[in-house]
Design an enzyme around this catalytic site. Structure first.
Site, PDB file in Angstrom:
ATOM      1  N   ASP A   1       0.765  -1.245   0.000  1.00  0.00           N
ATOM      2  CA  ASP A   1       0.000   0.000   0.000  1.00  0.00           C
ATOM      3  C   ASP A   1       0.804   1.308   0.000  1.00  0.00           C
ATOM      4  O   ASP A   1       0.553   2.190  -0.791  1.00  0.00           O
ATOM      5  CB  ASP A   1      -0.931   0.030   1.224  1.00  0.00           C
ATOM      6  CG  ASP A   1      -1.748  -1.246   1.389  1.00  0.00           C
ATOM      7  OD1 ASP A   1      -1.582  -2.193   0.602  1.00  0.00           O
ATOM      8  OD2 ASP A   1      -2.560  -1.298   2.327  1.00  0.00           O
TER       9      ASP A   1
ATOM     10  N   GLU B   1       2.707  -9.360  11.882  1.00  0.00           N
ATOM     11  CA  GLU B   1       2.329  -8.982  10.526  1.00  0.00           C
ATOM     12  C   GLU B   1       3.581  -8.758   9.671  1.00  0.00           C
ATOM     13  O   GLU B   1       3.653  -9.172   8.525  1.00  0.00           O
ATOM     14  CB  GLU B   1       1.471  -7.704  10.584  1.00  0.00           C
ATOM     15  CG  GLU B   1       0.932  -7.265   9.238  1.00  0.00           C
ATOM     16  CD  GLU B   1       0.020  -6.046   9.337  1.00  0.00           C
ATOM     17  OE1 GLU B   1      -0.041  -5.436  10.428  1.00  0.00           O
ATOM     18  OE2 GLU B   1      -0.628  -5.713   8.329  1.00  0.00           O
TER      19      GLU B   1
HETATM   20  C1  DGY Z   1      -5.748  -1.949   4.421  1.00  0.00           C
HETATM   21  O1  DGY Z   1      -4.620  -1.863   4.932  1.00  0.00           O
HETATM   22  O2  DGY Z   1      -6.760  -1.592   4.995  1.00  0.00           O
HETATM   23  C2  DGY Z   1      -5.931  -2.465   3.045  1.00  0.00           C
HETATM   24  O3  DGY Z   1      -7.229  -2.889   2.896  1.00  0.00           O
HETATM   25  C3  DGY Z   1      -5.051  -3.610   2.732  1.00  0.00           C
HETATM   26  O4  DGY Z   1      -5.583  -4.345   1.674  1.00  0.00           O
END
Ligand code: DGY
Length: 418
Positions: free
Chosen positions: A162, A392
């Site tokens: 992300d 994570e």
């Molecule tokens: C988040 O970090 O909320 C995203 O949905 C990851 O897919």
């Protein structure tokens, strides 16, 4: 059985919500696409039937056009933002409107080939196979209509990485949302220094607003999106999945499936080969709006190894580069080059090590004639989990576990490492 294997199984059982596995309690309370593919393989190490159920439950979210969404919202939860109302997708069960790196076909092949109860596994795969074919047809149709051989991703969440610095320049072109009130929940579950920043969330949600306005129609999304990248990670994972789907096609396919998959794979292979970056020492992504290479060294740039794209000399060059990174951080593979000024050891995809990425790079390195690197990545990942827990992600400087705890995909990778 070791304690850690028992603990890994217990995490999957604890995160099981009835045939699907949440990535972790509270932070991610639904079913995520690429998480589930790894998790299915993890389940299959001790419960083959449950592994296939994971995939089947994810496919409950598949759209008529073939898209397998990033999130399937099987049951309501207030612990996550943005929920179904923000996505505004008309599907039952509710889903998000974008996808994620397509590990799914690879996971299905992996589980089939290791199954003890082959007849039961074949029956499950026979039913899943046409859904995988539909997903793989969706990718070029929706995301590469001009046949370039590279699929576009239109949201950083689609890349799975992300807040990678690779997306900084492309995301800077995206304005903040003016429509949706951003009510983040993630930073109530995890320290904010380990998560994407507020300004990134504002832009992430603007993209959701934009796509919701065009009713999630791929051609309109492509035309409207100010963020469009050919992500080296997604493209490599898709090519690996195409190769795995072609093996499934031999057993479960219709006449013509094999040729269709081979044609797509050849196109992708030659397009990915052109993304080799001599300066970075690995492969780069493309910014399709600026029409330029993205010159940031990230762990995604090593995933062509996993797709069997890198020839021997490129595989050796990437190994040499990783050995240099290992002089700067204790644990490989940091998600961003440790000598990059944007490297941030704690912040999500800007520095931390992710077990799933290590696993994919190790698989590819072993096949590319780099068994020493593969062995080091596997043992380093085991060590981080043994010392840092089933976190994570991990701090590359000391292997400390950070982000969410009791994470399903980290547990799955531990089980896959055996
Ligand atoms: C988040 O970090 O909320 C995203 O949905 C990851 O897919």
């Amino acid at each position: 059985m070791t304690d850690l294997i028992e603990q890994a199984r217990a995490i999957l059982r604890g995160n099981d919500r009835g045939g699907y596995t949440v990535p972790t309690h509270r932070l991610y309370p639904f079913q995520w696409n690429w998480d589930s593919a790894f998790v299915a393989m993890g389940w299959a190490t001790f419960d083959e039937a449950r592994g296939f159920t994971e995939v089947e439950r994810l496919l409950e979210g598949q759209w008529d056009d073939g898209l397998v969404p990033q999130i399937v919202f099987h049951a309501p939860s207030d612990d996550y933002f943005p929920g179904p109302a923000v996505w505004g997708v008309d599907h039952t069960p509710p889903t998000s409107g974008i996808t994620q790196p397509p590990v799914l076909a690879s996971a299905v092949r992996h589980m089939l080939e290791r199954s003890q109860d082959r007849a039961a596994a074949e029956a499950r795969v026979a039913a899943i196979y046409p859904r995988l074919v539909a997903y793989h047809r969706w990718w070029p149709r929706a995301r590469d209509p001009n046949g370039s051989g590279l699929v576009s991703t239109m949201h950083p969440w689609e890349t799975g990485m992300d807040n990678s610095p690779a997306w900084d320049a492309a995301l800077a072109r995206v304005p903040a949302t003016t429509i949706t009130a951003v009510q983040r929940r993630d930073t109530t579950h995890v320290d904010a220094t380990m998560r994407p920043r507020a300004e990134e969330y504002q832009r992430f949600i603007h993209l959701v607003d934009l796509f919701r306005d065009v009713h999630w129609q791929p051609e309109k999304m492509l035309a409207a999106s100010p963020f469009r990248v050919a992500d080296i990670g997604t493209n490599s994972i898709l090519l690996r999945a195409e190769r795995d789907l072609s093996v499934l096609a031999q057993r479960f396919g219709q006449m013509g499936d094999g040729g269709e998959i081979a044609a797509r794979s050849e196109r992708m292979q030659s397009a990915i080969e052109k993304l080799w970056d001599t300066q970075l020492g690995l492969f780069h992504s493309l910014d399709l709006i600026a029409d330029s290479p993205i010159g940031v060294a990230t762990s995604g740039g090593l995933l062509p190894l996993y797709a069997d794209v890198a020839n021997a000399s490129r595989a050796a060059a990437m190994t040499a580069m990783l050995r240099r990174w290992a002089g700067q951080v204790r644990y490989l593979v940091p998600s961003t080059a440790p000598n990059d000024p944007r490297f941030d050891a704690l912040r999500y995809w800007r520095g931390p090590v992710w077990a799933v990425v290590n696993w994919m790079i190790a698989e590819g390195a072993a096949r590319a004639g780099q068994p020493g690197l593969a062995a080091d990545l596997r043992s380093g990942t085991r060590d981080m989990i043994a010392n840092g827990g089933f976190s994570e992600y991990f701090d590359p400087r000391d292997g400390g576990g950070i982000g969410g705890e009791d994470f399903s995909w980290t547990a799955a990778i531990y089980l896959l490492l055996g």
